[in-house]
Motif scaffolding. Sequence first.
Motif, PDB file in Angstrom:
ATOM      1  N   SER A 123     -31.767  -8.915   9.037  1.00 35.18           N
ATOM      2  CA  SER A 123     -31.062  -8.867  10.322  1.00 35.18           C
ATOM      3  C   SER A 123     -30.958 -10.259  10.941  1.00 35.18           C
ATOM      4  O   SER A 123     -29.907 -10.651  11.441  1.00 35.18           O
ATOM      5  CB  SER A 123     -31.784  -7.918  11.284  1.00 35.18           C
TER       6      SER A 123
ATOM      7  N   VAL B 137     -27.517 -12.481  11.706  1.00 30.77           N
ATOM      8  CA  VAL B 137     -27.187 -13.032  13.024  1.00 30.77           C
ATOM      9  C   VAL B 137     -26.863 -14.515  12.901  1.00 30.77           C
ATOM     10  O   VAL B 137     -25.889 -15.016  13.478  1.00 30.77           O
ATOM     11  CB  VAL B 137     -28.342 -12.811  14.018  1.00 30.77           C
TER      12      VAL B 137
ATOM     13  N   THR C 249     -23.396 -14.853  11.323  1.00 30.03           N
ATOM     14  CA  THR C 249     -22.290 -14.559  12.235  1.00 30.03           C
ATOM     15  C   THR C 249     -22.165 -15.633  13.316  1.00 30.03           C
ATOM     16  O   THR C 249     -21.055 -15.937  13.746  1.00 30.03           O
ATOM     17  CB  THR C 249     -22.461 -13.174  12.894  1.00 30.03           C
ATOM     18  N   ASN C 250     -23.270 -16.240  13.727  1.00 31.77           N
ATOM     19  CA  ASN C 250     -23.197 -17.330  14.706  1.00 31.77           C
ATOM     20  C   ASN C 250     -22.440 -18.519  14.119  1.00 31.77           C
ATOM     21  O   ASN C 250     -21.602 -19.134  14.795  1.00 31.77           O
ATOM     22  CB  ASN C 250     -24.596 -17.765  15.130  1.00 31.77           C
TER      23      ASN C 250
ATOM     24  N   SER D 149     -20.832  -6.751  11.418  1.00 35.60           N
ATOM     25  CA  SER D 149     -22.066  -7.264  12.033  1.00 35.60           C
ATOM     26  C   SER D 149     -21.761  -7.943  13.365  1.00 35.60           C
ATOM     27  O   SER D 149     -22.535  -7.845  14.318  1.00 35.60           O
ATOM     28  CB  SER D 149     -22.754  -8.247  11.078  1.00 35.60           C
ATOM     29  N   TYR D 150     -20.603  -8.623  13.428  1.00 37.07           N
ATOM     30  CA  TYR D 150     -20.199  -9.283  14.668  1.00 37.07           C
ATOM     31  C   TYR D 150     -19.839  -8.251  15.734  1.00 37.07           C
ATOM     32  O   TYR D 150     -20.226  -8.386  16.899  1.00 37.07           O
ATOM     33  CB  TYR D 150     -19.008 -10.201  14.401  1.00 37.07           C
TER      34      TYR D 150
ATOM     35  N   GLN E  20     -21.020  -5.316  15.916  1.00 34.14           N
ATOM     36  CA  GLN E  20     -22.311  -4.739  16.312  1.00 34.14           C
ATOM     37  C   GLN E  20     -23.039  -5.660  17.287  1.00 34.14           C
ATOM     38  O   GLN E  20     -23.513  -5.205  18.343  1.00 34.14           O
ATOM     39  CB  GLN E  20     -23.158  -4.519  15.056  1.00 34.14           C
ATOM     40  N   LYS E  21     -23.115  -6.936  16.963  1.00 29.96           N
ATOM     41  CA  LYS E  21     -23.841  -7.888  17.798  1.00 29.96           C
ATOM     42  C   LYS E  21     -23.203  -8.054  19.174  1.00 29.96           C
ATOM     43  O   LYS E  21     -23.890  -8.107  20.195  1.00 29.96           O
ATOM     44  CB  LYS E  21     -23.908  -9.249  17.095  1.00 29.96           C
ATOM     45  N   GLU E  22     -21.873  -8.095  19.197  1.00 30.79           N
ATOM     46  CA  GLU E  22     -21.144  -8.328  20.437  1.00 30.79           C
ATOM     47  C   GLU E  22     -20.869  -7.042  21.224  1.00 30.79           C
ATOM     48  O   GLU E  22     -20.340  -7.090  22.328  1.00 30.79           O
ATOM     49  CB  GLU E  22     -19.805  -9.006  20.119  1.00 30.79           C
TER      50      GLU E  22
END
Length: 315
Positions: free
Chosen positions: A15, A19, A22-23, A209-210, A212-214
Amino acid sequence: METATLDSKQTTKISQSRVLQTNALENEAIYIFREVVAQFERPVLLFSGGKDSITLVRLAQKAFFPAKIPFPLMHIDTGHNFPETIEFRDKLAKELGVELIIRNVQDSIDQGKVVEETGKYASRNMLQTTTLLDAIEEFKFDACIGGARRDEEKARAKERIFSVRDDFGQWDEKNQRPELFDMLNGQIEIGQNVRVFPISNWTELDVWSYIQKEEIEIPSIYFAHQRNIFERDGLIWSAEDGVVFRAEDEKVEERTVRFRTVGDMSCTAAVLSHADTIDKVVAEIRESKISERGARIDDKRSEAAMEKRKQQGYF
């Protein structure tokens, strides 16, 4: 107990790694967006209401915050898009207060510029090219920002981030500019325009994933739901829209499905799935061995189907 602890640590590392990935990809995409605005006079973001173009909108927001997105969104509407994505498209444009340009394939058909296909595998997907090129000429756009990614399909893997089209809208895959050290060259001749791909280096899992994160809102069609479907050629087709041709012997049944990609209804198949949340979708994509384009029948017409469409001016 030790095994469970190890598994938990491994999951945490994965995970954290995702992150960080994706950053880095977000930073690259924001740089590309800013270069577009710096180098071109009339850019536009090609927007369909799908997950990739929704991701582009979020990246554009971040690139120019606190100002508004400094270019319009444009959708080339086949008239056979999923209602869920059209509804989401209009809702998002209204919420953001950005200009939304819509040009319709039906108009190109009515004007005699393209001929609608008939038969079992008829689709309007290929007809979008003419409508797109006409819109580029109408508004004099010099840069069209799209959500294509290199992992989707081999022709897309050949594209540069700044991909030049000639004055006929055509792409020459054998004559492309080098892109060294992240230097993006937007210099074009009169009549030329550029297709820009800010998430070219992303994968499907990176996009999810982006999202999800955002915590980005996306159309409900991406999540598992009950739908009347029928099967053909090993693919699952929606039987609810009246667009997809269905033979009398092709049986309709209700199944739990979702869509990994949401192009024209006539060429986009569903997948069996119980992933009804972002977390479950990400887990499902991580385990998948099949490309999302595996559910797009338009890519299966020939080995070079996508490349030929791109040479003619496709997205």
